[in-house]
Enzyme design. Structure first.
Site, PDB file in Angstrom:
ATOM      1  N   VAL A 129       0.853  -1.183   0.000  1.00 14.60           N
ATOM      2  CA  VAL A 129       0.000   0.000   0.000  1.00 14.60           C
ATOM      3  C   VAL A 129       0.889   1.234   0.000  1.00 14.60           C
ATOM      4  CG1 VAL A 129      -1.837   1.254   1.183  1.00 14.60           C
ATOM      5  CG2 VAL A 129      -1.778  -1.239   1.281  1.00 14.60           C
ATOM      6  N   ASP A 189     -12.265 -11.747   4.570  1.00 16.50           N
ATOM      7  CA  ASP A 189     -10.963 -11.692   5.241  1.00 16.50           C
ATOM      8  C   ASP A 189     -10.972 -10.610   6.314  1.00 16.50           C
ATOM      9  OD1 ASP A 189      -8.369 -12.457   5.799  1.00 16.50           O
ATOM     10  OD2 ASP A 189      -7.491 -11.079   4.342  1.00 16.50           O
TER      11      ASP A 189
END
Length: 698
Positions: free
Chosen positions: A23, A130
């Site tokens: 990220v 998730d």
């Protein structure tokens, strides 16, 4: 990658790295804003496929919710697949956890927000798959943001066989994920919304206890614990209510968990308002058992007086008048700032007991009583009405208080949210859940109404001790014939306008049910849309809505002496819940619904867009009967001639949600008769002066 550009996003810094990719912080050169850009790892793309990932990300980008990280764009440049997201300044929930867990207020606040995000996504067919602490960010002002909806990789059956490996071996795929996986996913089934609820339960457990519920040194040990072992007991500091919510989320069988994330949210929101006490409170923490309310003018109640109990969303008020009902003394507000949705007066067995349910965002919901007309109230240390721990539910509000039959002077009932019936056989000292109704097979398919899923109407049969009716929004009418051991839906003929099937077995949004003690086989019902009568104990219902401006409404009132006389206050529609044409009118039938007449003398007929809620309409037992109703705008109206004429006796109150009336009968003292109409003027003037001194508000 720092300094490079993907499409029109210039990468400026790396924010983090995980199994799915890296990220970055990036600058949107077109809109001049900072964003988060996730560049997915090549292994993730190879395993799932870029086409699938693109479709999943595009679907997730449709989510718009304050607790879900917004996806601005998804795309592919060459071999690089990227997702551009809202940049969130904050820390992950995993980083915020301590060895002893977070405070209970923090756990419930964060948990309710996560559950709300899941509910929003699940309602749109999107499953996270998730959910874990590292995928939840918390901003500086305490707002939760759930990341990566729709981007979680699918776990195939062949991967399950690898779970005997160590965490190090599984680091690229399972570290941080395996402890949150549900039993059915580990068995190779596809993840769905119920596996998200399991993962939420793991997160709540971890946040409350500071440790995961299922642990081990290898993937095999963790998997074995998830599949076979119950979660270890939570610390004693975790209150029963929160422990019950977590326990229900972590049921091994999906059918035994909460079936909707919105149910988890509702339970956690209820806990936010509860007094969070440890399982073993010390003697030092125990406060006084009674509460003396000083600094206000209390009522001086005499034999034969008429007493009105007024519940509002900001406290309770008491009104008293002599039997002529000409002037009213007012006391209150009691329990200033707390919602009072249920009140009652118990004059059985020599009592003069007031009951009030208080609801506070800070303290939760408590049932209190007073035996001296409001001077001293019980001050319970814990809620006397509460769900069993194993139910996984927490009390959100008490919507109805009902006395048992006259020959059962110690029996009381309460209807609550979430929808359930509680019973007391010892005059309110203890309460028990009526399990047969709570465990009814229809319950999982009851749908919350606009105000929630709650039981608001309780009607005992005056002749048959084993028979009782309840009204649930939105579940419908249920009747027991065996003292509560079994319950049957009794909704034949009641229409539903918000479902494809117009006359289902259950699911109706019933607003009120009434009957007269002299005709127990005949019931009247105000539905979400529709007015009905049953002549066979609820077995079937017929429409009686001829001659009213609208058959939508909330309140319904039975005349205390006339079995054919019923009162309603129609409102215009579901969308505009105010009196039709801005005219405040009460409608009365005197032939059991054959026809209706408008009663409006003394009521405003221009610009009166009022709403009278289901429990805000009451009568006394005098003859002629007095009628009383309150509005959401805080006005209280009364009629002492059975509705022929009306007078506004109080205004300026908070939203009125409950009105109850009673005639006080002191022990061994015959009730006084109404004063003669020819009372001397001087005495009338003296009485008026005294009434003003007692705090009369007009």
């Amino acid at each position: 990658m720092i300094g490079q550009t993907l499409d029109h996003y210039r990468i400026t810094a790396q924010l983090g790295e995980g199994g799915m990719g890296v990220v970055y912080r990036a600058r949107d050169e077109v809109l001049n804003r900072d964003v988060a850009l996730k560049l997915l790892a090549q292994g993730t793309i190879d395993k799932v496929g870029s086409g699938h990932l693109l479709r999943e990300a595009q679907t997730a980008s449709s989510l718009s919710h304050p607790n879900i990280c917004t996806i601005h764009q998804v795309g592919q440049t060459g071999d690089d697949f990227y997702v551009v997201m809202e940049l969130i300044e904050g820390r992950s929930l995993s980083d915020l956890l301590t060895a002893t867990g977070l405070s209970m207020e923090t756990v419930t606040r964060y948990g309710a927000q996560i559950a709300d995000a899941l509910a929003h996504a699940h309602d749109r067919g999107i499953v996270h798959r998730d959910l874990k602490g590292s995928n939840v960010m918390v901003t500086g002002d305490g707002r939760v943001k759930v990341l990566d909806f729709g981007l979680a990789t699918r776990m195939e059956r062949e991967e399950v066989s690898e779970l005997t490996l160590s965490y190090d071996t599984l680091e690229s795929k399972l570290v941080g994920t395996l402890p949150y996986m549900s039993p059915e996913v580990l068995r190779g089934h596809k993840a769905d919304h119920l596996s998200d609820i399991w993962a939420l339960g793991v997160m709540l457990y971890e946040a409350a206890a500071g440790r995961l519920p299922f642990r081990g040194n290898t993937g095999f040990e963790v998997t074995s614990a998830i599949l076979r072992e119950p979660p270890p007991p939570l610390p004693p500091s975790v209150p029963h209510g929160l422990a019950a919510v977590i326990q229900r989320c972590l049921m091994k069988e999906p059918a035994e968990r909460y079936q909707r994330a919105s149910e988890v949210r509702a339970a956690l929101e209820a806990l936010q308002g509860a007094v969070l006490q440890s399982r073993h409170p010390s003697e030092e923490t125990r406060g006084p058992r009674t509460l003396v309310l000083r600094g206000m003018q209390h009522l001086k109640v005499k034999n034969g007086d008429v007493l009105l109990l007024i519940g509002t969303n900001k406290g309770a008020f008491l009104l008293r008048s002599s039997r002529d009902r000409a002037r009213w003394d007012v006391a209150g507000p009691y329990f200033h700032g707390q919602g009072v949705y249920a009140m009652g007066y118990d004059g059985r067995n020599g009592r003069h007991r007031l009951w009030v349910s208080t609801n506070s965002l800070m303290w939760g919901t408590f049932l209190r009583s007073s035996d001296d007309f409001g001077r001293i109230w019980t001050n319970p240390l814990e809620a006397s009405i509460r769900f069993p721990v194993e139910s996984g539910n927490a009390l959100k509000n008490i919507w109805q208080f009902c006395l048992g039959r006259a020959d059962e002077p110690d029996t009381l009932y309460c209807g609550v949210e979430p929808a359930a019936l509680f019973e007391s056989r010892d005059a309110g000292e203890s309460w028990s859940l009526v399990r047969a109704l709570y465990d009814h097979p229809h319950r999982p398919r009851w749908m919350p109404s606009n105000g929630g899923l709650f039981l608001h109407t309780i009607v005992p049969d005056p002749e048959n001790k084993a028979r009782m009716y309840v009204g649930v929004s939105a579940g419908g009418v249920y009747r027991t014939e065996d003292g509560g051991n079994t319950w049957q839906a009794r909704n034949s003929g009641i229409r539903v306008v918000f479902m494809p099937e117009k006359y289902p077995e259950f699911g109706q949004c019933v607003h009120k049910i009434v009957l007269h003690e002299s005709r127990p086989e005949r019931l009247f019902l105000q539905n979400h849309w529709g007015l009905y009568r049953s002549d066979n104990w609820g077995d079937s219902w017929q429409d009686i809505a001829r001659g009213v401006p609208s058959d939508f409404g909330f309140a319904m009132l039975m005349h205390p002496h006339d079995a054919d006389c019923v009162y309603i206050v129609p409102v215009e529609s579901d969308e505009f819940r105010c009196t039709p044409e801005g005219r405040l009118r009460v409608y009365r039938t005197r032939n059991a619904g054959g026809s209706w007449e408008s009663l409006e003398r003394g009521l405003p007929q221009q610009g009166a867009y009022e709403t009278v809620l289901r429990d805000a309409f009451a009568t006394d037992s005098l003859d002629p009967a007095g009628l009383y109703f309150g509005t959401r705008s805080g006005k209280l109206y009364a009629s002492k001639d059975e509705g022929k004429s009306w007078k506004k006796i109080l205004e300026g109150l908070p939203q009125i949600v409950c009105v109850k009336g009673a005639v006080i009968q002191m022990d061994g003292v015959p009730a006084a008769r109404p004063r003669a109409k020819g009372k001397p003027a001087a005495k009338r003037k003296a009485a008026r002066t005294k009434s003003v001194k007692c705090g009369n508000r007009r």
